[in-house]
Scaffold this motif. Structure first.
Motif, PDB file in Angstrom:
ATOM      1  N   UNK A  29       0.853  -1.186   0.000  1.00 47.53           N
ATOM      2  CA  UNK A  29       0.000   0.000   0.000  1.00 47.53           C
ATOM      3  C   UNK A  29       0.892   1.239   0.000  1.00 47.53           C
ATOM      4  N   UNK A  30       0.486   2.266  -0.737  1.00 44.27           N
ATOM      5  CA  UNK A  30       1.310   3.452  -0.916  1.00 44.27           C
ATOM      6  C   UNK A  30       1.138   4.456   0.225  1.00 44.27           C
ATOM      7  N   UNK A  31       2.059   5.377   0.297  1.00 48.31           N
ATOM      8  CA  UNK A  31       2.016   6.470   1.270  1.00 48.31           C
ATOM      9  C   UNK A  31       0.751   7.311   1.051  1.00 48.31           C
ATOM     10  N   UNK A  32       0.181   7.792   2.175  1.00 44.45           N
ATOM     11  CA  UNK A  32      -1.015   8.645   2.179  1.00 44.45           C
ATOM     12  C   UNK A  32      -2.288   7.913   1.751  1.00 44.45           C
ATOM     13  N   UNK A  33      -2.228   6.584   1.671  1.00 40.94           N
ATOM     14  CA  UNK A  33      -3.443   5.839   1.321  1.00 40.94           C
ATOM     15  C   UNK A  33      -4.384   5.795   2.523  1.00 40.94           C
ATOM     16  N   UNK A  34      -5.668   5.958   2.248  1.00 36.91           N
ATOM     17  CA  UNK A  34      -6.683   5.884   3.308  1.00 36.91           C
ATOM     18  C   UNK A  34      -7.071   4.419   3.510  1.00 36.91           C
ATOM     19  N   UNK A  35      -6.952   3.952   4.739  1.00 34.92           N
ATOM     20  CA  UNK A  35      -7.228   2.555   5.052  1.00 34.92           C
ATOM     21  C   UNK A  35      -8.700   2.235   4.800  1.00 34.92           C
ATOM     22  N   UNK A  36      -8.918   1.125   4.080  1.00 38.83           N
ATOM     23  CA  UNK A  36     -10.279   0.596   3.927  1.00 38.83           C
ATOM     24  C   UNK A  36     -10.236  -0.901   4.208  1.00 38.83           C
ATOM     25  N   UNK A  74     -12.538  14.197   4.041  1.00 38.97           N
ATOM     26  CA  UNK A  74     -12.712  15.538   3.469  1.00 38.97           C
ATOM     27  C   UNK A  74     -11.460  15.958   2.708  1.00 38.97           C
ATOM     28  N   UNK A  75     -10.285  15.718   3.327  1.00 36.77           N
ATOM     29  CA  UNK A  75      -9.025  16.127   2.700  1.00 36.77           C
ATOM     30  C   UNK A  75      -8.813  15.385   1.379  1.00 36.77           C
ATOM     31  N   UNK A  76      -9.162  14.122   1.403  1.00 33.01           N
ATOM     32  CA  UNK A  76      -9.001  13.341   0.177  1.00 33.01           C
ATOM     33  C   UNK A  76      -9.891  13.875  -0.935  1.00 33.01           C
ATOM     34  N   UNK A  77     -11.117  14.242  -0.579  1.00 35.14           N
ATOM     35  CA  UNK A  77     -12.045  14.772  -1.576  1.00 35.14           C
ATOM     36  C   UNK A  77     -11.522  16.071  -2.177  1.00 35.14           C
ATOM     37  N   UNK A  78     -10.910  16.923  -1.316  1.00 36.51           N
ATOM     38  CA  UNK A  78     -10.425  18.213  -1.783  1.00 36.51           C
ATOM     39  C   UNK A  78      -9.164  18.067  -2.630  1.00 36.51           C
ATOM     40  N   UNK A  79      -8.258  17.189  -2.150  1.00 38.60           N
ATOM     41  CA  UNK A  79      -6.936  17.094  -2.790  1.00 38.60           C
ATOM     42  C   UNK A  79      -6.863  16.051  -3.901  1.00 38.60           C
ATOM     43  N   UNK A  80      -7.891  15.241  -4.046  1.00 42.94           N
ATOM     44  CA  UNK A  80      -7.824  14.113  -4.979  1.00 42.94           C
ATOM     45  C   UNK A  80      -7.524  14.561  -6.409  1.00 42.94           C
ATOM     46  N   UNK A  81      -8.204  15.599  -6.842  1.00 43.17           N
ATOM     47  CA  UNK A  81      -8.014  16.076  -8.205  1.00 43.17           C
ATOM     48  C   UNK A  81      -6.592  16.575  -8.435  1.00 43.17           C
ATOM     49  N   UNK A  82      -6.070  17.336  -7.453  1.00 40.54           N
ATOM     50  CA  UNK A  82      -4.696  17.838  -7.578  1.00 40.54           C
ATOM     51  C   UNK A  82      -3.694  16.696  -7.607  1.00 40.54           C
ATOM     52  N   UNK A  85      -3.614  14.906 -10.957  1.00 40.22           N
ATOM     53  CA  UNK A  85      -2.866  15.658 -11.971  1.00 40.22           C
ATOM     54  C   UNK A  85      -1.363  15.560 -11.751  1.00 40.22           C
ATOM     55  N   UNK A  86      -0.951  15.642 -10.472  1.00 39.40           N
ATOM     56  CA  UNK A  86       0.477  15.535 -10.165  1.00 39.40           C
ATOM     57  C   UNK A  86       1.026  14.172 -10.590  1.00 39.40           C
ATOM     58  N   UNK A  87       0.274  13.137 -10.255  1.00 36.21           N
ATOM     59  CA  UNK A  87       0.720  11.779 -10.611  1.00 36.21           C
ATOM     60  C   UNK A  87       0.743  11.586 -12.126  1.00 36.21           C
ATOM     61  N   UNK A 108       0.913   2.433  -9.311  1.00 36.99           N
ATOM     62  CA  UNK A 108       0.027   1.957  -8.249  1.00 36.99           C
ATOM     63  C   UNK A 108      -0.686   3.127  -7.566  1.00 36.99           C
ATOM     64  N   UNK A 109       0.001   4.253  -7.442  1.00 32.50           N
ATOM     65  CA  UNK A 109      -0.660   5.432  -6.879  1.00 32.50           C
ATOM     66  C   UNK A 109      -1.786   5.918  -7.789  1.00 32.50           C
ATOM     67  N   UNK A 110      -1.521   5.928  -9.102  1.00 27.22           N
ATOM     68  CA  UNK A 110      -2.562   6.321 -10.051  1.00 27.22           C
ATOM     69  C   UNK A 110      -3.782   5.415  -9.914  1.00 27.22           C
ATOM     70  N   UNK A 111      -3.517   4.144  -9.674  1.00 31.61           N
ATOM     71  CA  UNK A 111      -4.600   3.186  -9.509  1.00 31.61           C
ATOM     72  C   UNK A 111      -5.400   3.478  -8.243  1.00 31.61           C
ATOM     73  N   UNK A 112      -4.687   3.756  -7.143  1.00 25.08           N
ATOM     74  CA  UNK A 112      -5.360   4.016  -5.881  1.00 25.08           C
ATOM     75  C   UNK A 112      -6.184   5.297  -5.912  1.00 25.08           C
ATOM     76  N   UNK A 113      -5.709   6.286  -6.655  1.00 24.40           N
ATOM     77  CA  UNK A 113      -6.442   7.547  -6.743  1.00 24.40           C
ATOM     78  C   UNK A 113      -7.484   7.548  -7.865  1.00 24.40           C
ATOM     79  N   UNK A 114      -7.657   6.368  -8.495  1.00 24.51           N
ATOM     80  CA  UNK A 114      -8.704   6.203  -9.522  1.00 24.51           C
ATOM     81  C   UNK A 114      -8.665   7.312 -10.575  1.00 24.51           C
ATOM     82  N   UNK A 115      -7.507   7.530 -11.127  1.00 22.38           N
ATOM     83  CA  UNK A 115      -7.379   8.581 -12.150  1.00 22.38           C
ATOM     84  C   UNK A 115      -8.332   8.283 -13.313  1.00 22.38           C
TER      85      UNK A 115
END
Length: 597
Positions: A29-36, A74-82, A85-87, A108-115
């Motif tokens: 699992x990558x850094x900053x991933x939200x546990x589910x 909330x943070x994930x919702x706000x920062x997800x788009x940014x 794009x960075x990834x 793998x990060x792109x996958x986790x953030x569902x780009x």
């Protein structure tokens, strides 16, 4: 925010991983991933005891869990788009020489953030990078998407990759696709051309897990519409596997063997053949096969005459034995043991003599002389495998009777001077089943001897009559397979002239260890010699000669007979200034189509 350690068993949904979690070099699992729930399950399955997570300052993890969960969502919702794009930009800026681990981590990060453009980025990655590890990661990510035309094309291309892991990954992904019949022709082509046992086993597993009616229908369509030879070879191999697998669908067990539905005459009345229970076990420690003979000869010339006499007699004996077996009569087992034991004793007396004279009698009775020749060649090989006398005779009997099923083949096929039709080839192939059925009726012959009759056309890579592989084939069968091919090639047939011993041996060597067993081939080469008996050679003094014998331990210095002077025999081991310069090959020394062997 601060970083604290937390046991896997205490993780809650909404915790944020502070660092990448590694296991055996792979990023779980990558850094900053939200546990589910999925991440918790992966961590438990990987037996990772704990991870580091982020929590608010001045609070304990237990008290801050609810607040942390809300803040992260909330943070994930706000920062997800940014972050997406960075990834994406990071991925696009990678070069072909970029660090492999960094590229895989970003994928793998792109996958986790569902780009939203992740699929397009995957397709771009196949073109952008050359590293097989990156390609494999991209293939893994493809499992998340419904295949379109381009995805199918990617998977089909990787089926023929030089990197085995990419081939296996592609097969695995295709197996998970609901509509996978589109890939069947490509997988069959792979089956028809690969020699890798792991890939072959995975292909077999792939097809045998599918509904049989679906496979059979697909094979009929492919055979009707595809002309590619490798694909059609794959179809043939798969049909053999489907026809001979047991009720549970495991091709390696071959507990029940079913004839092809296209054959007009089934091999048995029941249409099924059962392998003898102890079919692969040698009985040499229980049964006395070897019957010593009193070989009374004074010299090599007398031994040669004696061998000729026994060889011709053996052809007649084999004819009677074959007729007894096919006529449901009890074969004369003592006579069989005595005949094979005589060959063993004669070989002990002078193996070079036996090898040189084994083809003295063929005429119109190819089947019987072939049986005797294969017997002699197998005995010679068994001796160099360090078999004891009793085991050598057991092997010799198995070799002698391996083609008894050919008695059921129509004489018109035997005398055919043209290439056999498909139905004629099938008829010839079924002699192995007839042989098994005939031999297993006798308690003395039903075990390992009957099995050799069934298996002597098998090849280690699964390209034989039944598609059995290395571990399924008995050592006796591997020996007889070599002897059978060598004698078939060096004998005159209605549709071709005999090959020289050198040419036949070259074919065997070129297909070892893919088709023929290396250990058995080495033993065969020891009695045949580096230059087989009968090979025409050019000597260093310009004279032509024929190889007439071997010298154990000095294969490049055999015994020779000077051409046009058969009385003059030399032992090159004793001739310091004379050596073999080259082998004189006959015209047409090529290996293009061996389908009629």
């Amino acid at each position: 925010m601060k970083i604290v350690a937390k046991k896997t068993s205490n993780l809650k949904k909404g915790d944020v991983v502070a660092v990448p979690v590694l296991y055996n070099g792979a990023i779980i699992v990558s850094k900053n991933a939200v546990i589910d729930d999925n991440i918790i399950q992966r961590l438990k399955e990987s037996k990772i005891p704990g991870v580091k997570i982020k929590v608010e300052e001045n609070t304990t993890p237990a008290k801050s869990e609810v607040v942390q969960q809300k803040d992260n969502i909330v943070q994930k919702s706000v920062d997800n788009s940014d972050m997406q794009n960075k990834l994406k930009n990071k991925f696009l800026n990678f070069q072909i020489i970029s660090d492999t681990k960094e590229v895989i981590y970003t994928i793998r990060q792109l996958s986790e953030y569902n780009h939203p453009e992740f699929l397009d980025l995957i397709k771009l990655g196949f073109k952008k990078f050359a590293d097989p590890l990156i390609h494999n990661e991209l293939l893994i990510q493809l499992k998340k998407f419904k295949p379109d035309r381009e995805i199918y094309q990617i998977l089909h291309n990787f089926l023929f990759s030089a990197e085995k892991q990419l081939v296996l990954s592609s097969l695995f992904i295709i197996e998970k696709i609901p509509e996978k019949t589109e890939s069947f022709p490509y997988i069959l082509r792979l089956l028809g051309q690969t020699k890798d046992k792991e890939i072959i086993n995975n292909i077999i597993k792939f097809f045998t897990s599918q509904p049989k009616n679906l496979i059979e229908k697909s094979l009929d369509v492919i055979e009707s519409n595809v002309k590619d030879k490798k694909t059609l070879k794959g179809v043939s191999v798969l049909r053999n596997i489907l026809n001979y697998r047991d009720n549970k669908g495991a091709p390696e067990s071959l507990k029940k063997i079913k004839p092809k539905t296209t054959v007009s005459k089934p091999p048995t009345k029941s249409g099924k053949i059962r392998m003898p229970v102890f079919s692969k076990v040698s009985k040499a420690d229980e049964i006395i096969y070897y019957a010593p003979t009193d070989l009374k000869v004074n010299d090599i010339k007398e031994a040669a005459e004696k061998f000729k006499e026994n060889y011709v007699k053996a052809n007649s004996i084999v004819e009677n034995i074959f007729e007894e077996i096919t006529g449901n009569k009890n074969p004369d087992i003592p006579k069989i043991k005595s005949m094979v034991s005589t060959f063993v004793d004669e070989i002990f007396y002078n193996r070079d003599l036996v090898s040189r004279l084994r083809n003295i009698f063929t005429g119109d009775t190819y089947l019987y002389s072939h049986a005797v020749n294969v017997c002699v060649l197998s005995i010679l090989t068994g001796l160099f495998m360090d078999y004891g006398s009793n085991k050598v005779v057991e092997l010799g009997i198995a070799a002698l009777l391996s083609d008894v099923g050919m008695m059921k083949v129509d004489n018109k096929i035997w005398n055919n001077r043209k290439k056999l039709t498909d139905s004629e080839k099938t008829s010839v192939k079924y002699h192995i089943f007839d042989g098994l059925e005939l031999l297993k009726k006798s308690n003395d012959l039903k075990d390992i001897i009957a099995t050799v009759s069934l298996q002597h056309h098998e090849r280690l890579d699964g390209s034989g009559y039944m598609g059995q592989y290395d571990n399924d084939i008995t050592e006796y069968s591997k020996i007889v397979a070599i002897a059978d091919v060598f004698d078939a090639l060096t004998s005159n047939r209605p549709y071709r002239k005999a090959f020289s011993s050198s040419r036949a041996l070259s074919y065997l060597i070129s297909n070892t260890p893919e088709k023929f067993d290396k250990k058995c081939m080495n033993a065969f080469l020891k009695h045949m010699g580096f230059f087989p008996l009968g090979t025409n050679v050019l000597l260093s003094n310009g004279q032509r000669a024929i190889i007439s014998g071997t010298n154990n331990g000095m294969w490049i210095k055999p015994k020779i007979s000077i051409a046009n002077n058969n009385e003059k025999e030399l032992n090159l081991k004793l001739e310091k200034n004379l050596y073999i310069k080259s082998v004189i090959m006959e015209e047409g020394f090529e290996y293009e189509d061996w389908s009629n062997i």
